[in-house]
Each structure stands twice: as C-alpha cells, then as structure tokens.
Write a protein that holds these residues in place. Structure first.
Motif, short mmCIF file in Angstrom:
data_model
loop_
_atom_site.label_atom_id
_atom_site.label_comp_id
_atom_site.label_asym_id
_atom_site.label_seq_id
_atom_site.Cartn_x
_atom_site.Cartn_y
_atom_site.Cartn_z
N SER A 183 0.85 -1.27 -0.06
CA SER A 183 -0.12 -0.08 -0.17
C SER A 183 0.90 1.52 0.11
N SER A 199 -5.45 5.39 2.73
CA SER A 199 -4.47 4.26 1.99
C SER A 199 -4.64 4.21 0.77
N LEU A 200 -3.86 3.95 -0.24
CA LEU A 200 -4.07 3.95 -1.74
C LEU A 200 -3.51 2.39 -1.98
N TRP A 221 -2.07 7.97 -8.87
CA TRP A 221 -2.98 8.08 -8.05
C TRP A 221 -3.59 9.52 -7.89
N ARG A 254 -8.39 10.36 -3.75
CA ARG A 254 -7.83 9.18 -2.99
C ARG A 254 -8.05 8.03 -3.83
N LYS A 255 -8.00 8.06 -5.29
CA LYS A 255 -8.31 6.94 -5.64
C LYS A 255 -7.41 6.73 -7.07
N LEU A 256 -7.26 5.38 -7.56
CA LEU A 256 -6.39 5.25 -8.80
C LEU A 256 -6.95 5.90 -9.84
#
Length: 435
Positions: free
Chosen positions: A345, A359-360, A391, A396-398
């Motif tokens: 992560s 957390s990614l 990211w 907070r996303k791909l």
C-alpha cells in the motif's frame, strides 16, 4: 499544464469541502449551530499537471537492472544508474541515449543532480563517488575515494547556500557521511557517530544535515563544521529513509516549474549571485514562517514527523503500515506525506500534523518508490508487481494503471516540470511515460 478556475480548497475540522457546505456539515457529528464555524482554506497550485497515460519510449541500453533514474532540476535531462556499472544520460526530446559514463567498477546504487543542473554525482557498491558533466558525459575531476563500504545516498548543498554547487554529502554502509569539495576533489568533513550503516542523508536549507541509520537513530549535524546538534530517537528498528518538507524546492533550486520546461533558457545566463537570490526567494516563499519538517520511515513499520531545528522530540508517530517502509516523500506544497511500504500500500498523511488520511491500495506486491507531480495533485508509485500506478490525491483513488515493465520496478521519478515520468527496474529497460 493549464490554469484552474478555483485554486483553493476549503476544510471544516480537517474534512475537505467537496460539494456544498451543508453536505460536509451533515457528515460531522459535533458541529453546534450556536458556535462560530471555522473554515480553513489552502491555496492550490495555479497550474495543473496532466496524468501520464502511456509509455512513449522503452529505451534499452543498460545490460543490468536500472537501479536509479533522476530528472535534472529543470526537467530537460535524465540520468540513470545501473547494475552494469555505468551512468547514462538520455536525450528527453528525442528519447534516445546521449552519453554513457564509465568509471565505476561495481553497481551504481545512488545518483544525485546538483541543484544548478550542471553536475551529476554517482555512488557505487565499491564506495566510490564520481561527478559527471551532463553536457559532455565526461567525468569532472578524479574519483572521490574515502568510504570503506558501499554508498547508500548522495545529497548536494542547496543552491541558495552554495550557488556554485561545490559541496556534496555521501552516506555509506561504513557508518560515516563524508562532505566532499568536488571542485578540489577532496574530503572536507567526515561525520562520524552512527554505529551502523547510514541509510539516508538530506542536506537541509537551514545549514543542517540530517542522517538516518540502521542504529535506529537520526542525527542532525551542522553543515559548516560537522558538529552534532541533535540525536532523534524513537524508532525500534532500522531507519530506512528520510524526507524534508523542502525537498522539492531544494531540488529545483532557481528553476520555476510553473513556467514550463521550455522557458528555462533565461536561468542559464543568470550570474551566480542572481541564481542564489532566485533560489533563496523560492525557498523562503515555500518554507514560509514554519521550520523545516522531517519525516522518517523505518523497518518498525512506523513513521515519525519531526521539527529537528527546534526539538529532539517528534511531532507525531504515524502507524498503520503492516510491513517495513521503503520510501517516504513530502508533496511539493508540503501539505501531504506519502509513504510506500512492503505491505503493498501507499499511505497518505497530513504534512503538518502527521494525521492519517488514506490508504491507496491497488498494487499486488511491495511498493518500492513514489514520486509526486509538481502540482501535488497526483502521485506515481512503482512496485515489484511490475506496474506503475498514478493516484489522484483529491479523490484518493487510482487514476491510471501503467503496465509495461517485464519485471520489478525499482525506481520512478516525475520530472519537476510535470511533463514526464521515468521508470526503471530489473528488466534493464528505462521507460518514459507521457500524457
């Protein structure tokens, strides 16, 4: 890059106001209507970096794993170090090899550009340090010999302290840090005190040098005479990596990435004093009234946030990772800290308080390295699962999954102007990524 309409973000109790204020207040439980509501705002970068979406070049050349890639401070040149004992310079405009530099006899473990972009230092597993001229590919002076074991990290004195870029710090597994005068080709100072391998060295903008070690301590040294100022303790295992809140501004020196890569020609003709003044102004504006902050990542799965100029006590102990922390980095605007771990992560933390943010998750193997875009809105990570991932920090996303490497990705760097990402790894190929 393009201008954004609203270069501000608003927060209520550290919660980002993304929609209406009513929607945000509905998520908060302890808001009382009789009390004054405090809304904080933070300015954003006036320019926006587009995410990289495709591999524009896969450039072979190295005959062993690519261990380090690094863009120059102005983003116009790229260097790489490899297990084949060579340092290579690459032409960014044509995306082809430019110079191959041979002097080392063992793996290249670390490379570092001088903040004026006119020199590149490389350190190898034999404990040798070489300095190269990127315009010719020739070695400057002779090889710097003094360490008994391999070089782990290299760091130059900031441009606003030394506009001629003559002083270089090298950290080694032998437990010492040497300060070299690259113009004279000799050692000026040796910082001794660590009892195990020195894993990282950072040369700060306030005349201090920060070193981390496998002896579980971080030491703060005065750069002018090598006097030990403070020892920062708290980690229960090896300290692997350090990052300064001013890293980005010290890396880019007098170059202003918001101006765009093609407008740096004016910097080339500035005098030494003008370069120093420009670098100092940029540093002062970025740092503001706050002291430099330092974050450390360790094998004990934790990070610590420090203000080493003021105190030997930490601001925050940051827990959450379930494996060792391999890389840590402040965003260019200093608002965020990103950490990469063997637990697959990437975690985001508040750059001022150390508070956990997100957390990614997406990698299926250890994350080795991370790199921020110049506007602090995007983060790129390289992993042993052979992919890079981009990211978006706001959501907070791909944003982008970038497969292409045939094996582990050891190193990744985002150019200071935001235009390109470079990556290298075990498959011996250096890849350039663009939008």
């Amino acid at each position: 890059m393009y201008e954004e309409d609203t270069p501000y973000e608003f927060f209520v109790q550290d919660v980002n106001v993304k929609g209406t204020l009513d929607e945000t207040l509905a998520k908060l439980k302890d808001v009382v209507t009789e009390k004054v509501l405090e809304i904080t705002y933070q300015p954003q970068a006036l320019f926006r970096v587009h995410p990289v979406t495709r591999c524009s070049s896969s450039i072979p050349g190295h005959t062993e794993a690519v261990i380090a890639v690094r863009f120059s401070p102005d983003g116009r040149c790229l260097a790489s170090g490899s297990g084949d004992t060579t340092v290579r310079f690459w032409d960014i405009s044509t995306e082809t090899p430019l110079h191959t530099c041979e002097a080392h006899k063992h793996w290249i473990l670390s490379i570092s550009w001088s903040p004026d972009g006119k020199k590149l230092a490389s350190g190898c597993k034999n404990g040798r340090v070489c300095v190269w001229d990127p315009s010719t590919g020739k070695q400057i002076g002779h090889t710097l010999i003094g360490h008994k074991q391999w070089i782990t990290w290299l760091s130059w004195q900031p441009l606003h302290d030394n506009p001629e870029c003559t002083l270089l710090a090298s950290a080694s597994k032998d437990g010492t840090v040497n300060i070299w005068d690259v113009r004279l080709g000799r050692r000026v100072l040796s910082l001794c005190g660590h009892t195990h391998c020195v894993t990282c060295v950072r040369w700060g903008g306030e005349g201090l040098i920060y070193t981390s070690s496998q002896d579980r301590t971080i030491r703060v040294w005065r750069a002018s005479d090598g006097v030990l100022c403070r020892t920062l303790q708290g980690h229960a295992h090896w300290v692997n990596t350090l990052a300064l809140s001013t890293d980005y501004i010290l890396r880019t020196g007098a170059f202003e990435p918001a101006d765009g890569a093609m407008r740096y020609s004016g910097v080339d003709c500035l005098s030494v004093d003008e370069l120093k003044k420009r670098a100092l102004n940029r540093y002062a504006a970025a740092k503001g009234s706050q002291p430099e902050r330092l974050v450390s990542g360790s094998d004990d799965f934790t990070l610590f946030l420090w203000e080493p100029e003021k105190s030997k006590n930490s601001i925050a102990r940051m827990t959450g990772h379930q494996q060792l922390i391999n890389d840590v980095s402040f965003s260019p605007d200093t608002r965020y800290i990103a950490s990469a771990s063997f637990d697959k992560s990437v975690k985001l933390w508040d750059g001022r308080t150390g508070k956990y943010l997100a957390s990614l998750r997406g990698h299926v193997s250890a994350v080795y390295q991370i790199a921020w875009s110049a506007d602090s809105r995007l983060l790129c990570s390289g992993s042993s699962d052979s992919t890079l991932k981009v990211w978006e920090i706001k959501t907070r996303k791909l944003m982008m999954d970038l497969p292409g490497h045939a094996d582990e990705v050891f190193t990744v760097d985002w150019s200071p102007d935001g235009e390109k990402v470079a990556s290298g790894g075990r498959d011996r190929v250096m890849k350039l990524w663009r939008r």
